[in-house]
Structure formats: C-alpha cells, structure tokens
Design a protein around this motif. Structure first.
Motif, PDB file in Angstrom:
ATOM      1  N   ILE A   1       0.830  -1.186  -0.109  1.00  0.00           N
ATOM      2  CA  ILE A   1      -0.053  -0.024  -0.102  1.00  0.00           C
ATOM      3  C   ILE A   1       0.870   1.357  -0.084  1.00  0.00           C
ATOM      4  CG2 ILE A   1      -1.629   1.435   1.323  1.00  0.00           C
ATOM      5  CD1 ILE A   1      -2.838  -1.102   2.283  1.00  0.00           C
ATOM      6  N   LEU A   2       0.715   1.923  -1.111  1.00  0.00           N
ATOM      7  CA  LEU A   2       1.719   3.273  -1.074  1.00  0.00           C
ATOM      8  C   LEU A   2       0.995   4.396  -1.076  1.00  0.00           C
ATOM      9  CD1 LEU A   2       3.706   1.967  -4.418  1.00  0.00           C
ATOM     10  CD2 LEU A   2       4.483   2.152  -2.026  1.00  0.00           C
ATOM     11  N   GLN A   3       1.429   5.584  -0.445  1.00  0.00           N
ATOM     12  CA  GLN A   3       0.542   6.711  -0.342  1.00  0.00           C
ATOM     13  C   GLN A   3       0.752   7.315  -1.783  1.00  0.00           C
ATOM     14  OE1 GLN A   3       1.533   9.296   3.018  1.00  0.00           O
ATOM     15  NE2 GLN A   3       1.269  11.109   1.946  1.00  0.00           N
ATOM     16  N   ILE A   4      -0.112   8.173  -2.239  1.00  0.00           N
ATOM     17  CA  ILE A   4      -0.289   8.731  -3.601  1.00  0.00           C
ATOM     18  C   ILE A   4      -0.785  10.371  -2.932  1.00  0.00           C
ATOM     19  CG2 ILE A   4      -0.523   6.905  -4.949  1.00  0.00           C
ATOM     20  CD1 ILE A   4      -3.525   7.519  -5.080  1.00  0.00           C
ATOM     21  N   ALA A   5      -0.571  10.987  -3.997  1.00  0.00           N
ATOM     22  CA  ALA A   5      -0.701  12.637  -3.891  1.00  0.00           C
ATOM     23  C   ALA A   5      -1.892  12.667  -5.109  1.00  0.00           C
ATOM     24  CB  ALA A   5       0.403  13.689  -4.105  1.00  0.00           C
TER      25      ALA A   5
ATOM     26  N   PHE B   1      -8.629   8.802  -1.003  1.00  0.00           N
ATOM     27  CA  PHE B   1      -8.627   8.365  -2.372  1.00  0.00           C
ATOM     28  C   PHE B   1      -8.104   6.988  -2.676  1.00  0.00           C
ATOM     29  CE2 PHE B   1      -8.118   8.424  -7.084  1.00  0.00           C
ATOM     30  CZ  PHE B   1      -9.384   9.069  -7.489  1.00  0.00           C
ATOM     31  N   ILE B   2      -8.692   6.118  -3.542  1.00  0.00           N
ATOM     32  CA  ILE B   2      -7.850   4.781  -3.543  1.00  0.00           C
ATOM     33  C   ILE B   2      -7.733   4.278  -5.197  1.00  0.00           C
ATOM     34  CG2 ILE B   2      -8.058   2.137  -3.049  1.00  0.00           C
ATOM     35  CD1 ILE B   2      -7.701   3.695  -0.631  1.00  0.00           C
ATOM     36  N   VAL B   3      -6.480   3.747  -5.405  1.00  0.00           N
ATOM     37  CA  VAL B   3      -6.325   3.389  -6.582  1.00  0.00           C
ATOM     38  C   VAL B   3      -6.198   1.777  -6.542  1.00  0.00           C
ATOM     39  CG1 VAL B   3      -4.853   3.288  -8.654  1.00  0.00           C
ATOM     40  CG2 VAL B   3      -5.644   5.506  -7.752  1.00  0.00           C
TER      41      VAL B   3
ATOM     42  N   ARG C   1      -5.702  -5.352 -13.790  1.00  0.00           N
ATOM     43  CA  ARG C   1      -7.022  -4.450 -13.815  1.00  0.00           C
ATOM     44  C   ARG C   1      -6.598  -3.366 -12.740  1.00  0.00           C
ATOM     45  NH1 ARG C   1     -12.650  -7.207 -11.792  1.00  0.00           N
ATOM     46  NH2 ARG C   1     -11.574  -7.624  -9.971  1.00  0.00           N
ATOM     47  N   ARG C   2      -7.122  -2.173 -12.988  1.00  0.00           N
ATOM     48  CA  ARG C   2      -6.848  -1.025 -12.561  1.00  0.00           C
ATOM     49  C   ARG C   2      -8.206  -0.309 -12.152  1.00  0.00           C
ATOM     50  NH1 ARG C   2      -2.056  -1.564 -15.384  1.00  0.00           N
ATOM     51  NH2 ARG C   2      -2.907  -0.081 -17.332  1.00  0.00           N
ATOM     52  N   THR C   3      -8.458   0.056 -11.005  1.00  0.00           N
ATOM     53  CA  THR C   3      -9.831   0.651 -10.820  1.00  0.00           C
ATOM     54  C   THR C   3      -9.751   2.011  -9.546  1.00  0.00           C
ATOM     55  OG1 THR C   3     -10.419  -0.891  -9.139  1.00  0.00           O
ATOM     56  CG2 THR C   3     -11.509  -1.016 -11.437  1.00  0.00           C
ATOM     57  N   ALA C   4     -10.212   3.028  -9.762  1.00  0.00           N
ATOM     58  CA  ALA C   4     -10.063   4.119  -8.798  1.00  0.00           C
ATOM     59  C   ALA C   4     -11.294   4.896  -8.421  1.00  0.00           C
ATOM     60  CB  ALA C   4      -9.410   5.195  -9.435  1.00  0.00           C
ATOM     61  N   PHE C   5     -11.518   4.945  -7.126  1.00  0.00           N
ATOM     62  CA  PHE C   5     -12.445   5.462  -6.377  1.00  0.00           C
ATOM     63  C   PHE C   5     -12.342   6.242  -5.055  1.00  0.00           C
ATOM     64  CE2 PHE C   5     -11.669   1.201  -5.434  1.00  0.00           C
ATOM     65  CZ  PHE C   5     -11.499   0.854  -4.288  1.00  0.00           C
ATOM     66  N   ASP C   6     -13.153   7.153  -4.921  1.00  0.00           N
ATOM     67  CA  ASP C   6     -12.888   8.322  -3.831  1.00  0.00           C
ATOM     68  C   ASP C   6     -13.908   7.738  -2.750  1.00  0.00           C
ATOM     69  OD1 ASP C   6     -12.192  10.273  -2.193  1.00  0.00           O
ATOM     70  OD2 ASP C   6     -12.983  11.787  -3.401  1.00  0.00           O
ATOM     71  N   ILE C   7     -13.307   7.800  -1.646  1.00  0.00           N
ATOM     72  CA  ILE C   7     -14.341   7.364  -0.474  1.00  0.00           C
ATOM     73  C   ILE C   7     -14.690   8.465   0.513  1.00  0.00           C
ATOM     74  CG2 ILE C   7     -14.686   5.885   1.653  1.00  0.00           C
ATOM     75  CD1 ILE C   7     -12.410   3.668   0.399  1.00  0.00           C
ATOM     76  N   VAL C   8     -15.807   8.904   0.488  1.00  0.00           N
ATOM     77  CA  VAL C   8     -16.468  10.014   1.484  1.00  0.00           C
ATOM     78  C   VAL C   8     -17.398   9.338   2.418  1.00  0.00           C
ATOM     79  CG1 VAL C   8     -15.957  11.643  -0.490  1.00  0.00           C
ATOM     80  CG2 VAL C   8     -18.215  10.420  -0.308  1.00  0.00           C
TER      81      VAL C   8
END
Length: 469
Positions: free
Chosen positions: A166-170, A251-253, A260-267
């Motif tokens: 799990i890597l931090q992203i900006a 925010f998760i990638v 397979r690559r997916t992205a989603f924001d979690i609020v």
C-alpha cells in the motif's frame, strides 16, 4: 426552420415512402402522421415481429434533411443493445457520422425493423447484430463525470516494487459544474516519492491524500462496486480498515496482479463510507505533436519586458514550445479592462501582471524557473534596483521588449549590446493600422539602437496617436 413547409415536395415524398413501405411489408401495421409541439414532423408506427408489437416514433428534426430522423420507442423501453439507453433513440444503419440526405424516414424505419428482427431470431434465441459504432475516448467521457488523469510513466514506476503493498499517493482535484477531475501527481510518501508527475499542476486545486493498493487477490468486491454506500467495507477488505479510521477518508487506486486498475474516492455520507467510482484515463506521451527541439530550448532563459497584450502571449507560446526559464519585468497591475487583449483571465484581476503571468506559465509547463521584477524600466526607482534588473535581463539568453516604450527599448537594447545577446522588440499601433516586429542578432543584424527609429515607425506612431484622439 420548418423544413416541411419550405420543402413541401420532400415532405410529400417522405409521407408517400411510408405508404409504399406499408403496402409492401405486412410487419408494418399502422402509420400515423402528426406534428409535435415544436412543429417537428412525427410518424407514429406499429411494427410486428414474432407476435410482438413495437410502437415506434420516427421524428424529423428541424435540420432535416441535413441530419437524420430519430427512431425511438414509446416508453422507457430497452429494445436493443444498439440504443442510447432505455427509451432512447436506436443507433441504426444511417447515423450522423455517415448520413446521406437522400435517405428517407421510411428507410430508417426499415433499418429499425432489421435491428429488432436480427436480435430476436424466429427460433426464440437471442441474436446479435454487428456494430459499426466507433467510439472515441472523448465521446465516452461525455457520460463519465468522475475522472482520474494518470500521466504517462506513472505505472512504470511500480516495476520492481513489492507485489503486495500500500503506497501513499498525492492527488489534486479540479471541479467544474457537475464534473470532478482528479490528477495523480505523486506515488510514495512525501519526500520519498518513487514517481512525481512531469506535467504542470492544475491551478488552485483541492488536495487529497490517497493510497495505491497493489494486491494479488481478486478484488471484485471493490472493482465492480457501482458506487454508493459500502457499510461493511472494513470487514470485506481488512487492508483498508486502518485507512478508514482517520478523520478524512482516502482516495484509492486499486492495482490488481491481473492488470485491472480501478479508482474510487471514499467520502462519508450519513455516517457511512460512500463509494464514488472514477474512470481512469492514462495519458500518453504527446511528443509527436511537439517540436523536436523542446529539450534544447528548455535550457534557455528568456527575458520578457512588458507583460501586456504582446508580452503575455509571447510568454504563453514559449511555454508551450518548451521554454521553462524566464525573467519577467513589468510594474503594472492586471485590471478588468486588460481582459480584452491579454493572455491572462479573470483569476489575475488585482495581481501584478508578472506574478499572474508566472502562474499562467506554470499551468503550461512544468519545472519552471521564473524570476519576476515588479518594476518599469526607466521609472522613478533606485539606481541599484534598475542596475540589478538590467543585469538579469542581460544575463538571459534572449531579450524581448514588448513595452512599445522608447525608454524601455533603449535600456533593453543597451543590455543586449553589452552582453551580446539577441533581441526582439514588438509594438502594436493604435487604431488597428498594424504593428512592428524586429530582431537583432549579434554579428548578423544591425544593433537594435541603429535600426529602432525609422521614418515609417515615426509616421505610424503619429498616425495612430491622431486616430486615438
């Protein structure tokens, strides 16, 4: 425009074509012509296939015959896989991309019947009608309001990294009306990044801390989530439990071993995690559309004196060409009246032009090196400051005077002569009668001061002054 009134012969031919079609085919059982509230011509028809009746409307737009009629079902029905959503129009043999004005509404209806019959074979099975649809990324994104932009090279930075990590992203966010675009700007913790974007960063963005999760597991529960509440997220994906415990959800990638690559924001919504899926857009290198000498020009420093209508546009063009180093000199404040000609926009109102232009350049080029001087050459300022600014101008690789001011020109010309640097000066004459652009290169062209004031230039200035009065 009411086409059927202006071209009554074509209107009669269209109606006659439906009559002929009904006489020739028993699958067309009803034809009724009417006009809609906006005077569009509409033909209501009933089509029978395999004992099922389909009620369709053939609607002629006001731009017919330049554009095709629309064939669509009544009600929110999904008749075909070649349809723009339930109740939407059918995508038929003739479309806006291959339209021929000689095609009639009756021919469109024949195409619609062929589509219905092709997907419903007489043996009761489901059929497939080949698609000629050629989609584009831009076309697909009309319906994707949440997007993640990933610059070229970002994923390659993960080569050699642990397969489970799990890597931090900006991530930065820009918002426009109902759309939200996220930009991946770095991978790795701050100060220890394994990748940083080489692209310009969006102006005034919202910033988010996110995480890239690499895993060898099948993550259908996340990747296929349609969006909305996900109440048992921590239990179903224990790896995310610690990330969800903070005050701000991430925010998760998701990067699976399968590729397979997916992205989603979690609020947080109603006290529970709420998923917002993002469409990942992987940007490719645009070198084919760029000049071949971008790397060489990026090392040159350009001094631009005067950041008005000419200087601001020159700066923006140079930034697009790959120039990254600048000396910007101008004392003016950007005002609303400057909007009519300057490269800058309403965000710059109230700021010094040099500061606002430096920000604008930063939106067009990354890793810029910009020195600004809020001073007018030859104005009432200290000699030490003037000397410092002229030295900075002379040390640049190229000098541009865009002030149309004689004093500024003389000082820039002197700096060019002393430091043996090429110089360009430009001026737009008032009244719309033209302008002037000239250059001087050491040992090639005459020095700037020997060619600056010519009878033609003096005449144009005097003429423009008279027009302005």
């Amino acid at each position: 425009m009411i086409w059927w009134w202006l071209d009554q012969q074509r209107a009669k031919a269209e109606k006659a074509a439906f009559v002929t079609l009904q006489e020739e085919h028993d699958w067309l059982t009803s034809v009724r012509t009417r006009h809609l509230a906006d005077f569009q011509l509409c033909v209501d028809v009933e089509v029978i296939h395999a004992g099922e009746t389909f009620k369709l409307a053939v609607i002629y737009p006001g731009t017919f015959p330049d554009t095709p009629p629309v064939v669509m079902p009544y009600g929110e029905k999904r008749l075909s896989s070649h349809q723009y959503g339930p109740g939407g129009e059918l995508c038929l043999q003739w479309r806006p991309d291959n339209w021929d004005p000689s095609v009639t509404g009756a021919m469109m209806l024949e195409s619609a019947y062929g589509l219905i019959a092709g997907e419903r074979p007489s043996d009761g099975t489901s059929g497939t009608v080949p698609s000629e649809h050629r989609s584009t990324l831009a076309g697909e994104l009309r319906f994707e309001t949440w997007r993640l932009m990933v610059p070229e090279g970002a994923w390659r930075s993960l080569d050699g990294q642990l397969p489970e990590a799990i890597l931090q992203i900006a991530v930065t966010m820009t918002v426009r009306r109902t759309q939200r675009v996220a930009h991946l700007t770095a991978i790795g913790a701050t100060g220890n990044e394994i990748w940083k974007t080489p692209r310009p960063a969006p102006d005034a963005p919202g910033e988010r801390v996110g995480y890239l999760m690499r895993t060898a597991q099948n993550m259908d529960s996340l990747a296929l989530h349609p969006g909305g509440h996900f109440n048992d997220l921590s239990n179903r994906v224990p790896e995310l439990a610690s990330l969800l415990a903070g005050p701000q959800l991430p925010f998760i990638v998701l990067f699976e071993q399968s590729g397979r690559r997916t992205a989603f924001d979690i609020v947080r919504k109603d006290g529970q995690p709420f998923f917002v899926p993002y469409r990942i857009i992987e940007e490719q290198e645009l070198s084919k559309r760029s000049a071949s000498n971008r790397e060489s020009v990026s090392s040159n420093r350009v001094a631009i004196v005067g950041c008005g209508s000419i200087g601001s546009k020159i700066a923006a063009s140079l930034a697009r060409a790959g120039v990254k180093k600048y000396v910007l000199v101008d004392e003016d404040i950007f005002l609303t009246g400057n909007l009519v000609r300057n490269e800058l926009d309403a965000w710059a109102i109230g700021w010094h032009k040099v500061d606002a232009l430096a920000d604008r350049i930063g939106q067009l080029a990354s890793n810029t090196d910009i020195v600004v001087h809020r001073v007018e050459l030859g104005s009432q300022t200290s000699s030490l400051m003037l000397d410092s600014v002229l030295e900075a101008i002379g040390e640049a690789d190229f000098i541009i005077d865009a002030t149309a001011d004689p004093t500024s020109f003389n000082l820039c010309a002197g700096a060019a002569r002393r430091h043996r640097k090429p110089m360009i000066w430009a001026e737009v004459f008032g009244g719309g009668i033209g302008g002037l652009v000239a250059r001087s290169r050491p040992d090639v062209d005459p020095p700037p001061l020997s060619s600056a004031i010519s009878p033609t230039r003096r005449f144009c200035r005097e003429l423009s002054s008279g027009l302005m009065r």
